[in-house]
Design an enzyme around this catalytic site. Sequence first.
Site, PDB file in Angstrom:
ATOM      1  N   ASP A 148       0.783  -1.239   0.000  1.00  0.00           N
ATOM      2  CA  ASP A 148       0.000   0.000   0.000  1.00  0.00           C
ATOM      3  C   ASP A 148       0.818   1.294   0.000  1.00  0.00           C
ATOM      4  OD1 ASP A 148       0.853   0.230   2.696  1.00  0.00           O
ATOM      5  OD2 ASP A 148      -0.963  -0.683   3.479  1.00  0.00           O
ATOM      6  N   HIS A 170       6.575  -7.641  -1.370  1.00  0.00           N
ATOM      7  CA  HIS A 170       5.495  -8.063  -2.279  1.00  0.00           C
ATOM      8  C   HIS A 170       5.165  -7.009  -3.334  1.00  0.00           C
ATOM      9  CE1 HIS A 170       4.027 -11.147   0.971  1.00  0.00           C
ATOM     10  NE2 HIS A 170       5.133 -11.514   0.358  1.00  0.00           N
TER      11      HIS A 170
HETATM   12  P1  OAD Z   1      -3.014 -11.126   7.337  1.00  0.00           P
HETATM   13  O1  OAD Z   1      -4.347 -10.618   6.944  1.00  0.00           O
HETATM   14  O2  OAD Z   1      -2.735 -12.577   7.125  1.00  0.00           O
HETATM   15  O3  OAD Z   1      -2.740 -10.833   8.875  1.00  0.00           O
HETATM   16  C1  OAD Z   1      -2.977  -9.573   9.428  1.00  0.00           C
HETATM   17  C2  OAD Z   1      -2.563  -9.617  10.894  1.00  0.00           C
HETATM   18  O4  OAD Z   1      -2.718  -8.311  11.428  1.00  0.00           O
HETATM   19  C3  OAD Z   1      -3.400 -10.556  11.751  1.00  0.00           C
HETATM   20  O5  OAD Z   1      -2.530 -11.365  12.552  1.00  0.00           O
HETATM   21  C4  OAD Z   1      -4.217  -9.601  12.639  1.00  0.00           C
HETATM   22  O6  OAD Z   1      -4.463 -10.141  13.938  1.00  0.00           O
HETATM   23  C5  OAD Z   1      -3.276  -8.416  12.722  1.00  0.00           C
HETATM   24  N1  OAD Z   1      -3.903  -7.120  13.013  1.00  0.00           N
HETATM   25  C6  OAD Z   1      -5.109  -6.641  12.596  1.00  0.00           C
HETATM   26  N2  OAD Z   1      -5.299  -5.385  13.020  1.00  0.00           N
HETATM   27  C7  OAD Z   1      -4.182  -5.016  13.693  1.00  0.00           C
HETATM   28  C8  OAD Z   1      -3.749  -3.833  14.357  1.00  0.00           C
HETATM   29  N3  OAD Z   1      -4.509  -2.735  14.407  1.00  0.00           N
HETATM   30  N4  OAD Z   1      -2.531  -3.830  14.947  1.00  0.00           N
HETATM   31  C9  OAD Z   1      -1.743  -4.935  14.931  1.00  0.00           C
HETATM   32  N5  OAD Z   1      -2.097  -6.085  14.323  1.00  0.00           N
HETATM   33  C10 OAD Z   1      -3.284  -6.129  13.710  1.00  0.00           C
HETATM   34  O7  OAD Z   1      -1.930 -10.198   6.595  1.00  0.00           O
HETATM   35  P2  OAD Z   1      -0.380 -10.488   6.298  1.00  0.00           P
HETATM   36  O8  OAD Z   1       0.224 -11.267   7.404  1.00  0.00           O
HETATM   37  O9  OAD Z   1       0.209  -9.190   5.953  1.00  0.00           O
HETATM   38  O10 OAD Z   1       0.427 -11.526   0.069  1.00  0.00           O
HETATM   39  O11 OAD Z   1      -0.495 -11.383   5.003  1.00  0.00           O
HETATM   40  C11 OAD Z   1       0.673 -11.787   4.358  1.00  0.00           C
HETATM   41  C12 OAD Z   1       0.447 -11.868   2.875  1.00  0.00           C
HETATM   42  O12 OAD Z   1      -0.697 -12.687   2.589  1.00  0.00           O
HETATM   43  C13 OAD Z   1       0.113 -10.545   2.215  1.00  0.00           C
HETATM   44  O13 OAD Z   1       1.247  -9.744   1.939  1.00  0.00           O
HETATM   45  C14 OAD Z   1      -0.577 -10.991   0.950  1.00  0.00           C
HETATM   46  C15 OAD Z   1      -1.473 -12.074   1.520  1.00  0.00           C
HETATM   47  O14 OAD Z   1      -1.860 -13.058   0.623  1.00  0.00           O
HETATM   48  C16 OAD Z   1       0.374 -11.295  -1.250  1.00  0.00           C
HETATM   49  O15 OAD Z   1      -0.554 -10.674  -1.752  1.00  0.00           O
HETATM   50  C17 OAD Z   1       1.520 -11.843  -2.011  1.00  0.00           C
END
Ligand code: OAD
Length: 247
Positions: free
Chosen positions: A106, A121
């Site tokens: 983003d 990514h």
């Molecule tokens: P996820 O959607 O898998 O995880 C988001 C995490 O953020 C979760 O563990 C939530 O509990 C946490 N969370 C939500 N709100 C929050 C806040 N205000 N403060 C702290 N934590 C919070 O997203 P990613 O781990 O980023 O890949 O996902 C990894 C990859 O999977 C992405 O980059 C994307 C996706 O498929 C591609 O598109 C290649």
Amino acid sequence: MFSISRELKTLLSGSPAVRVVVLTGAGISAESGVPTFRGTDGLWSKFKPEELANVDAFMSNPDLVWSWYQHRREIINKVQPNEGHTSLARMEEKLADFTLITQNVDGLHRRAGSRNVLELHGNILYNKCIKCSKMYQTLPDEEAKSAPVCECGGRIRPDVVWFGEMLPQQILQSAFRAAENAAVFFSIGTSALVHPAASLPVIAKQRGAYLVEINVETTVLTDYADEFLEGPSGEVLPSLMKECGLA
Ligand code: OAD
């Protein structure tokens, strides 16, 4: 409610040369209003990755995939970085040896003022030709509803990593090098499920780093971390900065 340990405060306030590495995921942008991927309201609960985030989907239905990314861009263009992003930009200013690695596409870390960001990514705001790889930082029609065509005749796609694709190798290598040498490693707002990004905190800890996780809920990494700061990153990070004398 989170409480920052004395050990972490000592590590971060002891020397400005402490090697700090941060890995962020979609959670850090949640408080800005950007949807995460997993969880009940996540993008992958409403959309199928195999229909939208892989090259075969783009080849068979480029306009559908393009319009989904245009929709996500519209959301991103309307939101602002939050205090989690700005705290990390401040950390970069304050610490001599700081590396920010993100899985997010983003661009909010840069908008918050972070200068060196390893975007594992890619970046949704940029595009490239699927045939000749020409990069497009701007397009003739930024609001195009169907996938534009490059001067070579190839379709133009968002410059993000899709399922089944390799990550940008130089950026990935820099991320691994930083993780291997970290004294403190933060895993922030990520479910820590998607590799290779998810291996970075594990490698850092195996090589001696103090591993801190910041998340609103526990993840597969929580038991392995040295410290779990439970709460929204937009609240935990500003407190951490203040308590460690970095604000
Ligand atoms: P996820 O959607 O898998 O995880 C988001 C995490 O953020 C979760 O563990 C939530 O509990 C946490 N969370 C939500 N709100 C929050 C806040 N205000 N403060 C702290 N934590 C919070 O997203 P990613 O781990 O980023 O890949 O996902 C990894 C990859 O999977 C992405 O980059 C994307 C996706 O498929 C591609 O598109 C290649």
